[in-house]
Design a protein around this motif. Structure first.
Motif, mmCIF file in Angstrom:
data_model
loop_
_atom_site.group_PDB
_atom_site.id
_atom_site.type_symbol
_atom_site.label_atom_id
_atom_site.label_comp_id
_atom_site.label_asym_id
_atom_site.label_seq_id
_atom_site.Cartn_x
_atom_site.Cartn_y
_atom_site.Cartn_z
ATOM 1 N N SER A 56 0.827 -1.190 0.000
ATOM 2 C CA SER A 56 0.000 0.000 0.000
ATOM 3 C C SER A 56 0.882 1.269 0.000
ATOM 4 C CB SER A 56 -0.851 -0.099 1.264
ATOM 5 O OG SER A 56 -1.734 0.861 1.383
ATOM 6 N N LEU A 57 1.938 1.232 0.809
ATOM 7 C CA LEU A 57 2.852 2.382 0.853
ATOM 8 C C LEU A 57 3.674 2.466 -0.432
ATOM 9 C CD1 LEU A 57 4.292 4.754 2.198
ATOM 10 C CD2 LEU A 57 5.728 3.130 3.406
ATOM 11 N N ASP A 58 4.120 1.299 -0.934
ATOM 12 C CA ASP A 58 4.902 1.320 -2.182
ATOM 13 C C ASP A 58 4.113 2.035 -3.281
ATOM 14 O OD1 ASP A 58 6.814 -0.081 -0.902
ATOM 15 O OD2 ASP A 58 6.333 -2.031 -1.804
ATOM 16 N N LEU A 59 2.804 1.765 -3.330
ATOM 17 C CA LEU A 59 1.982 2.393 -4.370
ATOM 18 C C LEU A 59 1.825 3.905 -4.136
ATOM 19 C CD1 LEU A 59 -0.764 -0.376 -4.691
ATOM 20 C CD2 LEU A 59 0.981 0.210 -6.373
ATOM 21 N N ARG A 60 2.041 4.332 -2.895
ATOM 22 C CA ARG A 60 1.937 5.770 -2.596
ATOM 23 C C ARG A 60 3.215 6.542 -2.921
ATOM 24 N NH1 ARG A 60 -2.370 7.821 -2.736
ATOM 25 N NH2 ARG A 60 -1.656 9.647 -1.638
ATOM 26 N N VAL A 61 4.331 5.813 -3.104
ATOM 27 C CA VAL A 61 5.612 6.519 -3.266
ATOM 28 C C VAL A 61 5.572 7.543 -4.410
ATOM 29 C CG1 VAL A 61 8.067 6.212 -3.824
ATOM 30 C CG2 VAL A 61 6.996 4.821 -2.066
ATOM 31 N N PRO A 62 4.992 7.192 -5.589
ATOM 32 C CA PRO A 62 4.947 8.214 -6.654
ATOM 33 C C PRO A 62 4.205 9.483 -6.210
ATOM 34 C CG PRO A 62 4.432 6.055 -7.561
ATOM 35 C CD PRO A 62 4.494 5.889 -6.073
ATOM 36 N N LYS B 243 -5.915 6.683 -4.606
ATOM 37 C CA LYS B 243 -5.604 6.231 -5.969
ATOM 38 C C LYS B 243 -4.114 6.408 -6.227
ATOM 39 C CE LYS B 243 -10.141 7.315 -7.594
ATOM 40 N NZ LYS B 243 -10.994 8.395 -7.916
ATOM 41 N N ASP B 244 -3.579 5.599 -7.131
ATOM 42 C CA ASP B 244 -2.183 5.823 -7.495
ATOM 43 C C ASP B 244 -2.121 6.951 -8.530
ATOM 44 O OD1 ASP B 244 -2.763 4.793 -9.977
ATOM 45 O OD2 ASP B 244 -1.800 2.848 -9.619
ATOM 46 N N GLU B 245 -0.939 7.237 -9.030
ATOM 47 C CA GLU B 245 -0.780 8.387 -9.928
ATOM 48 C C GLU B 245 -1.499 8.196 -11.262
ATOM 49 O OE1 GLU B 245 1.312 11.572 -8.989
ATOM 50 O OE2 GLU B 245 0.109 10.541 -7.505
ATOM 51 N N ASP B 246 -1.833 6.913 -11.608
ATOM 52 C CA ASP B 246 -2.579 6.675 -12.857
ATOM 53 C C ASP B 246 -4.079 6.631 -12.614
ATOM 54 O OD1 ASP B 246 -0.157 6.416 -14.162
ATOM 55 O OD2 ASP B 246 -0.034 4.275 -13.663
ATOM 56 N N GLN C 192 10.223 6.995 3.781
ATOM 57 C CA GLN C 192 10.023 7.308 2.355
ATOM 58 C C GLN C 192 9.950 8.816 2.130
ATOM 59 O OE1 GLN C 192 10.632 5.258 0.356
ATOM 60 N NE2 GLN C 192 9.512 3.344 0.409
ATOM 61 N N GLU C 193 9.271 9.519 3.051
ATOM 62 C CA GLU C 193 9.158 10.979 2.880
ATOM 63 C C GLU C 193 10.535 11.626 2.925
ATOM 64 O OE1 GLU C 193 6.444 12.721 5.745
ATOM 65 O OE2 GLU C 193 5.250 10.908 5.654
ATOM 66 N N ALA C 194 11.299 11.271 3.969
ATOM 67 C CA ALA C 194 12.596 11.933 4.155
ATOM 68 C C ALA C 194 13.550 11.574 3.025
ATOM 69 C CB ALA C 194 13.192 11.534 5.505
ATOM 70 N N VAL C 195 13.575 10.291 2.656
ATOM 71 C CA VAL C 195 14.544 9.850 1.655
ATOM 72 C C VAL C 195 14.133 10.310 0.251
ATOM 73 C CG1 VAL C 195 15.437 7.781 0.514
ATOM 74 C CG2 VAL C 195 15.535 7.969 2.993
#
Ligand code: HEM
Length: 477
Positions: free
Chosen positions: A140-146, A252-255, A427-430
Motif C-alpha cells: 500500500s505504501l509502495d503504491l503511494r511513493v509516486p 488512488k495511485d498516480e494513474d 520514504q518521505e525523508a529519503v
C-alpha cells in the motif's frame, strides 16, 4: 544577528517551559565536556538533576547521559520524581514489556489530541493499533511513493518560482532558502493528509489546526488555542464522518487506479467491540497520526541535511552513490540526532534494576537519545558516520531491534508501540531529499545565517533542541 537572537530565545523558552523553578545557572561547556558536579568519597561523579533544566544540557546532553549510563543506569531524579533508564539494553527490554511498563496514564496530550492508542496498553492497545496501520506500510505504501515524489516536486517547484519571501532570497547567481518554511514543515503534513483522505479544500485549514494543536501541547500559554483547534477539527470531522459512511472514498495511485479506502473511510467503517468509533475517537486518531508524523519527520529531514552538509566528504560520497546511501544517512541521523528523545512509562509492579528499587506506579523515562549513544552498542557514538558498520539500516524491523549482528536505533521505539509511521516517514525523508539533491545545484549551508555555538564561530550543535531554521544556498545557473 536576528537568527542568533531567535535561537537564544527559543532555547530559553524551551528551558523555561520545563524549568521547575530552579534558578541555578550552569556554565556552558565545550561540546562533549561536562560541568564538574563533584565526586563521592569513592571517586564516582555526582549528578545534579537541576542540569536537566539547564541551557547547558539542552545543547550538550550526551556527556551527561554517559555519566548516567556508566554510573547510574537507573537514575532517580528526586527533583522531578522520575526514574531515567539510559542504557540501550534496558530501554528495549522495558519497551517490549508493554504490560510491565505501560503507557497509562500518560495524559501528556492534555486533551489536545484526545484519547489515543499512544496512551493505551495491552489488549486495548492491540485492538486499535491495526485500525489503519496497513496503509502506512508494505505494498500500500509502495503504491503511494509516486504521490510522495509528486508532492515533493510540486513543493520544490513552488518555492523555486517564488521570490521575495522572508525564506526564499535571491542574491545574484545564488539563492538562499530556509528549508523548514519552504519545504520540511509542511511536506510531511501534506503527505499524511493525502493518506488520511482529508478533503483537499480543507488542507490549508488543516495545517492551521495542526500548528495550533502542536503549540497547544507545548505549555499552558498555548493550551487554550490547542483545545480550540481540536474542537474546530472535531466539528469539521463530524460532517465528514457522516459523508464517508454514506459514500466511502478511495486512495488512488498516480494513474488513477484505486489502491484502497483512505484512512478516514476505514476509521468510519471500523467497529471495535461491536460499536462504530465515535467522532471523538476518529478525530483523536486523525490528530495522532498528523501530530506524530509532522514535527518528527520535519526534524528528521532538517537534522539529516544539517548533519550531512557539515560533513562534506560524506555528502559527496552520498551524491556519488545516492541509491544506496540515503537510507544509511536517514538511519544514522535518527541514531545520532533523533527528533524524539524518549518515552515515558509507568511500571505496573515493583521493579529491581541495577540494584535500584523502583516502586510500582513510578514515572520511568526511557531515554532513546541516550540508548542511541550507548557505546556498549555503537562505537564512537557521538560521531556522525553514515558508513558505520554497527548500525542496522536495512528494511525496518517490525518486531526486533537487531539483525545480522547490527542494532537498529531506538528513534522509532521497539515492541508493541513501535512507530507505525516509521516506513512512511522514511520514504518521505529519503524520497524528498533525493529530489532536493537532484534539483538544487551545489547545495551548501548558508553558515552566516545559522545560529552559532558559544564560541561565536562553530555552528550550534543539535543537542536536544530542534534545529529552528536551516538556511541553505544553491546555484541558480
Ligand atoms: C522520523 C519520524 C518519526 C519518529 C522519530 C517517530 C517516533 C515514534 C516513537 C518513538 C513512537 C513510540 C511511542 C511509544 O513507544 O510510546 C511513535 C509512535 C507513533 N507514531 Fe511515530 N515517529 C515518526 C513518524 C511518524 C509518522 C510519519 C506517523 C504517521 C503517519 C507516525 C505515527 C505514529 C503513531 C500513530 C504512533 C503511536 C503508536 C502506538 O502507540 O502504537 N509516526 N513514533
Amino acid at each position: 544577528m536576528d537568527v542568533l537572537r531567535d535561537y537564544a530565545n527559543e532555547l530559553d523558552a524551551e528551558v523555561h517551559s520545563t524549568d521547575p523553578g530552579g534558578t541555578i545557572t550552569f556554565p556552558l561547556m565545550p561540546v562533549g565536556q561536562t560541568v564538574d558536579m563533584g565526586h563521592d568519597t569513592r571517586g564516582k561523579p555526582l549528578f545534579d538533576p537541576r542540569i536537566f533544566s539547564s541551557r547547558e544540557f539542552f545543547r550538550n546532553p550526551y556527556p551527561y547521559y554517559r555519566i548516567l549510563r556508566d554510573h547510574y543506569p537507573v537514575y532517580h531524579d528526586k527533583l522531578h520524581n522520575t526514574y531515567y533508564i539510559t542504557r540501550y539494553e534496558d530501554v528495549w527490554r522495558c519497551y517490549f514489556d508493554d504490560e510491565g511498563f505501560n503507557t497509562i496514564p500518560k495524559g501528556s496530550s492534555s486533551g489536545v489530541l484526545g484519547n489515543t492508542q499512544l496512551e493505551l496498553s495491552g489488549i486495548e492497545h492491540r485492538r486499535r493499533r491495526n485500525l489503519y496501520g496497513q496503509h502506512l506500510v508494505g505494498r500500500s505504501l509502495d503504491l503511494r511513493v509516486p504521490s510522495i515524489q509528486r508532492l515533493a516536486r510540486d513543493m520544490i517547484r513552488d518555492w523555486d518560482n517564488q521570490t521575495d519571501t522572508p525564506w526564499v532570497i535571491d542574491e545574484g547567481k545564488k539563492r538562499i532558502v530556509e528549508l523548514g518554511m519552504a519545504f520540511a514543515n509542511e511536506f510531511p503534513v501534506r503527505v499524511v493528509c493525502e493518506v488520511l483522505g482529508f478533503p483537499s479544500e480543507a488542507q490549508k485549514q488543516f495545517y492551521y489546526w495542526y500548528n495550533s494543536m502542536m503549540s497547544g501541547l507545548g505549555g499552558s500559554l498555548t493550551h487554550k488555542q490547542g483545545l480550540e483547534a481540536r474542537q474546530s477539527l472535531e466539528d469539521y470531522v463530524q460532517d465528514l464522518v457522516e459523508e464517508r459512511r454514506r459514500k466511502p472514498s478511495f486512495l488512488k495511485d498516480e494513474d488513477g487506479k484505486i489502491i484502497g479506502k483512505d484512512i478516514i473511510t476505514k476509521l468510519c467503517e471500523t467497529k471495535v467491540d461491536g460499536d462504530y468509533l465515535s467522532t471523538e475517537e476518529i478525530t483523536s486518531n486523525i490528530a495522532l497520526v498528523v501530530a506524530a508524523g509532522g514535527e518528527t519527520t520535519r526534524g528528521a529531514i532538517i537534522n539529516m541535511w544539517y548533519l550531512l552538509l557539515q560533513h562534506p566528504d560524506q555528502f559527496a560520497a552520498l551524491c556519488a552513490n545516492p541509491d544506496e546511501t540515503w537510507d544509511r544517512a536517514f538511519h544514522e541521523t535518527l541514531r545520532n540526532s533523533s527528533p524524539i528523545g524518549g518515552q515515558p512509562r509507568h511500571n505496573t509492579f515493583d521493579v529491581n534494576m541495577h540494584g535500584m528499587h523502583v516502586p510500582a506506579g513510578s514515572l520511568m523515562q526511557m531515554v532513546d537519545f541516550s540508548a542511541n549513544h550507548d557505546d556498549r552498542v555503537f562505537k564512537d557514538p557521538e560521531k556522525f558516520d553514515i558508513f558505520r558498520d554497527d548500525l542496522y539500516s536495512g528494511k525496518l524491523l517490525r518486531s526486533g531491534f537487531m539483525k545480522e549482528g547490527r542494532c537498529s536505533h531506538m528513534a522509532f521505539g521497539v515492541g508493541p508501540h513501535l512507530c507505525p509511521g516509521a516506513w512512511i516517514s522514511h520514504q518521505e525523508a529519503v524520497e524528498g531529499s533525493r529530489i532536493l539533491q537532484r534539483t538544487l545545484k551545489n547545495i551548501r549551508l548558508c553558515t552566516e545565517r545559522m545560529p552559532k555555538d558559544i564560541d561565536g564561530v562553530s555552528l550550534a550543535p543539535i543537542g536536544i533542541v530542534r534545529v529552528p531554521q536551516l538556511w541553505l544556498e544553491y546555484d541558480r545557473e
